[in-house]
Design an enzyme around this catalytic site. Sequence first.
Site, PDB file in Angstrom:
ATOM      1  CG  ASP A  67      16.019   9.284  53.434  1.00 26.16           C
ATOM      2  OD1 ASP A  67      17.213   9.073  53.713  1.00 26.16           O
ATOM      3  OD2 ASP A  67      15.450  10.370  53.653  1.00 26.16           O
ATOM      4  CG  ASP A  88      20.026   9.280  57.712  1.00 25.85           C
ATOM      5  OD1 ASP A  88      20.906  10.092  57.340  1.00 25.85           O
ATOM      6  OD2 ASP A  88      18.885   9.252  57.210  1.00 25.85           O
TER       7      ASP A  88
END
Length: 167
Positions: free
Chosen positions: A112, A126
């Site tokens: 991330d 995402d």
Amino acid sequence: MRRAALYIGAAAVLAVAWGVRTWAERDLTGDGRDVGLLQLRLTYNPGAAFSLGAEHPTLVLIITSVLCLAIAIAGWWAAAHRPGLQLAGMASILGGALANLTDRLGDGVVTDYFHSGWWPTFNLPDVTIVIGALLLMLAEIRRPADSRQTPAATTAPATDPGSPSGA
């Protein structure tokens, strides 16, 4: 041809996500870099969305694998008769899901790098999954109302329960 477009679109999302992840792992640190509303900060998530299942990474891998397969099969079926906006949404979801799955396969974590300070840190896959879901909702809203009715609602005659004949 429509099925090929679906999977080519998913592959394009996957390729871009791999490229961005490679850049993030090479150039970002945990301290982060401000870029407007977001901060670019390298983190790793062993769980699914919002770190759910972080203590069971094998289970997360199994579930995400099954979901990717289900999305790919649903896309194959839907590609033949769904409008282009829905195909774009499915390609975006499938590509993002595959990008997160393939990232997780290497070491059990997802990379991330987008941090807002008020939302959990997330990544480009995402974002593409959320955009895909929004495209599917938009396609449903744009669909003509008569095509959204259930078969029972379109074939059953209207009756008046108060009349002797029921009609």
